[in-house]
Enzyme design. Structure first.
Site, PDB file in Angstrom:
ATOM      1  N   ASP A 123       0.817  -1.220   0.000  1.00 60.41           N
ATOM      2  CA  ASP A 123       0.000   0.000   0.000  1.00 60.41           C
ATOM      3  C   ASP A 123       0.847   1.266   0.000  1.00 60.41           C
ATOM      4  O   ASP A 123       0.435   2.283   0.564  1.00 60.41           O
ATOM      5  CB  ASP A 123      -0.957   0.032   1.201  1.00 60.41           C
ATOM      6  N   GLY A 167       1.527   3.080  -2.496  1.00 56.31           N
ATOM      7  CA  GLY A 167       1.130   4.008  -3.548  1.00 56.31           C
ATOM      8  C   GLY A 167       1.776   3.619  -4.873  1.00 56.31           C
ATOM      9  O   GLY A 167       1.968   4.450  -5.758  1.00 56.31           O
ATOM     10  N   LYS A 168       2.061   2.318  -5.007  1.00 55.32           N
ATOM     11  CA  LYS A 168       2.696   1.837  -6.247  1.00 55.32           C
ATOM     12  C   LYS A 168       1.806   2.112  -7.447  1.00 55.32           C
ATOM     13  O   LYS A 168       2.289   2.371  -8.538  1.00 55.32           O
ATOM     14  CB  LYS A 168       2.978   0.329  -6.153  1.00 55.32           C
ATOM     15  N   GLY A 169       0.483   2.082  -7.218  1.00 52.98           N
ATOM     16  CA  GLY A 169      -0.474   2.255  -8.314  1.00 52.98           C
ATOM     17  C   GLY A 169      -0.245   3.538  -9.078  1.00 52.98           C
ATOM     18  O   GLY A 169      -0.188   3.545 -10.304  1.00 52.98           O
ATOM     19  N   GLY A 225      -4.200  -4.619  -4.816  1.00 52.57           N
ATOM     20  CA  GLY A 225      -5.270  -3.831  -5.421  1.00 52.57           C
ATOM     21  C   GLY A 225      -4.953  -2.361  -5.428  1.00 52.57           C
ATOM     22  O   GLY A 225      -4.374  -1.846  -4.484  1.00 52.57           O
ATOM     23  N   HIS A 226      -5.266  -1.715  -6.514  1.00 51.46           N
ATOM     24  CA  HIS A 226      -5.252  -0.263  -6.502  1.00 51.46           C
ATOM     25  C   HIS A 226      -6.289   0.273  -7.475  1.00 51.46           C
ATOM     26  O   HIS A 226      -6.743  -0.419  -8.374  1.00 51.46           O
ATOM     27  CB  HIS A 226      -3.861   0.317  -6.747  1.00 51.46           C
ATOM     28  N   GLN A 281       2.309  -5.987  -3.106  1.00 50.83           N
ATOM     29  CA  GLN A 281       2.613  -5.999  -1.673  1.00 50.83           C
ATOM     30  C   GLN A 281       3.960  -5.284  -1.418  1.00 50.83           C
ATOM     31  O   GLN A 281       4.351  -4.462  -2.217  1.00 50.83           O
ATOM     32  CB  GLN A 281       2.622  -7.425  -1.091  1.00 50.83           C
ATOM     33  N   LEU A 334       3.631  12.595   0.504  1.00 50.84           N
ATOM     34  CA  LEU A 334       4.298  13.555   1.388  1.00 50.84           C
ATOM     35  C   LEU A 334       3.282  14.553   1.946  1.00 50.84           C
ATOM     36  O   LEU A 334       3.392  15.000   3.088  1.00 50.84           O
ATOM     37  CB  LEU A 334       5.403  14.295   0.606  1.00 50.84           C
TER      38      LEU A 334
END
Ligand code: IMP
Length: 415
Positions: A13, A15-17, A40-41, A219, A327
């Site tokens: 989670d 923020g790879k999406g 999931g994103h 993940q 940020l």
């Protein structure tokens, strides 16, 4: 040509999406290599919401090819449902015929075992990830390629259900008969067979043809089955090395590795999290950061940036640089904490210990800032935000290549 990679540095989670979506615009091929629909994103394009769990983010770049590699565990049902969001996928989406299937009994076993674990529950997503990888390692699993002969596959599964009758009875799981099972598998085969391919050969060919290939990790490092906070982990190798296994690449095929990390830290599910904040700051981070799971809707545990864990993750993945996400969520905090070491039994520890459960965070505090929302130039960041980022670079020993200042694709500083 070498394949570039993005990998999660924390507990997922990160923020790879947003980053993969941004990067996917410049790549010819985007590949997933581990995990399943536990990931999931959500991506918004022109006001339309797309929920991605299994399909690589390149699907939103009409020119990109998308590959689901052999290391992914695939629920045919979930994949077919997800595919319904898009048109014209044939020829743009390829799924490895070696990828293992998540079958209904895997999901039921996952959920039943979590219940039995009680207080010691891992907090899995309940998607059958662990039991499917378990079957693969135990050599009783089934690959997507077996959908080419559904009668044989259904026979084999019914035999398996019979041999393991006691287990299924103990877990209160009703297994399907041959006819029901075959009909279900036929439904999957009808849709998925045209998408199955030898994806390893495909990726080699793309690299030979100088195509730009992006590998999309799911993940995060601290959930890695070998190198994460075992047993509170997922069942795959989430670190960069997992991409070689999960696609059939050699380490020499890997180019740039970018680690994705949030400016603070979150975790879903159970397990150690030394810098978790149980007070008002933790609640504020969760509310400001909208820290609720995309796949399960569960609220995420929140806390401060763990620089020790990040240094470890950066080393194990071979990160060339870090992308610092969210940020802006730290806006308005008068003081911002960084976990720079741990204390275990009165001793200061600077590396990620086996005994993370008993580690207390040692914090360094830095002054906060008013707002960075929407900043697109490094020069425009407040001085204290620059100082915070410089300190993260220093302690983690990894340079920052990108800073995200809002969920918007464009609110990104590229250094
Ligand atoms: P599983 O992957 O469903 O077996 O869950 C094992 C652990 O990994 C649990 O703590 C989950 O919350 C966590 N997990 C699995 N997938 C994700 C993800 O995509 N983001 C964050 N945590 C995840």
């Amino acid at each position: 040509m070498k394949a570039d990679m993005i990998v999660g540095i924390q507990w997922g989670d990160e923020g790879k999406g947003k980053i993969v979506d941004l990067m996917a615009q410049n790549y010819d091929v985007v590949c997933r290599y581990q995990g399943g629909h536990n990931a999931g994103h959500t991506i918004w394009v022109d006001g339309v919401r797309y929920a991605l769990h299994l399909i690589p983010s390149g699907v939103l770049n009409p020119k990109a090819i998308n590959i689901i590699g052999n290391g992914v565990v695939v629920s045919a049902e979930a994949l077919i449902e997800e595919m319904k969001q898009f048109e014209g996928l044939l020829g743009r989406l390829f799924v490895s015929d070696k990828a293992h299937m998540i079958l209904k009994h895997h999901i039921l076993i996952d959920q039943a075992k979590e219940k039995l674990r009680g207080e010691k529950a891992i907090g899995t997503t309940g998607r059958g990830i662990g039991p499917s990888y378990g079957s693969k390692i135990e050599r009783s699993g089934h690959r997507l390629g077996e959908l080419r002969d559904t009668a044989k596959l259904a026979t084999s599964l019914v035999e398996f259900y019979t041999e393991n009758k006691a287990l299924f009875q103990a877990l209160d799981i009703i297994t399907p008969d041959f006819v029901t099972l075959k009909a279900e598998l036929d439904g999957y085969a009808d849709v998925l067979l045209p998408y199955l391919a030898d994806t390893t050969q495909m990726v080699w060919k793309f690299l030979d043809e100088q195509k730009r290939v992006l590998l999309e990790g799911a993940q995060g490092t601290l959930l890695d089955i070998d190198h994460g906070t075992y047993p509170y982990v997922t069942s795959s190798n989430t670190i960069s090395a997992g991409a070689c296994v999960g696609l059939g690449l050699s380490p020499k095929d890997i180019g740039k590795v970018t680690g994705i990390v949030k400016a603070y830290c979150t975790r879903v599910g159970n397990g150690p999290f030394p810098s978790e904040d149980f007070g008002d700051d933790g609640v504020k981070l969760r509310d400001k950061g909208k820290e609720f799971g995309t796949s399960t809707g569960r609220s995420r545990r929140c806390g401060w940036f763990d620089a020790v864990a990040c240094r470890y993750a950066s080393r194990i993945n071979g990160c060339d640089d870090l992308s610092i996400m969210k940020l802006d969520v730290l806006d308005g905090f008068p003081q911002i904490k960084i976990c720079v070491a741990y204390e275990i039994n009165g001793q200061r520890v600077d590396t990620l210990p086996e005994d993370l459960e008993n580690a207390k965070p040692i914090y360094e505090e830095m002054p906060g800032w008013e707002s960075v929302v929407g900043c697109r130039k490094y020069e425009d960041l407040p001085q204290s935000a620059k100082a915070y980022l410089a300190r993260l670079e220093e302690i983690t020993g990894t340079k920052i290549g990108l800073i995200s200042t809002s969920p918007d694709r464009n609110d990104t500083i590229i250094l």
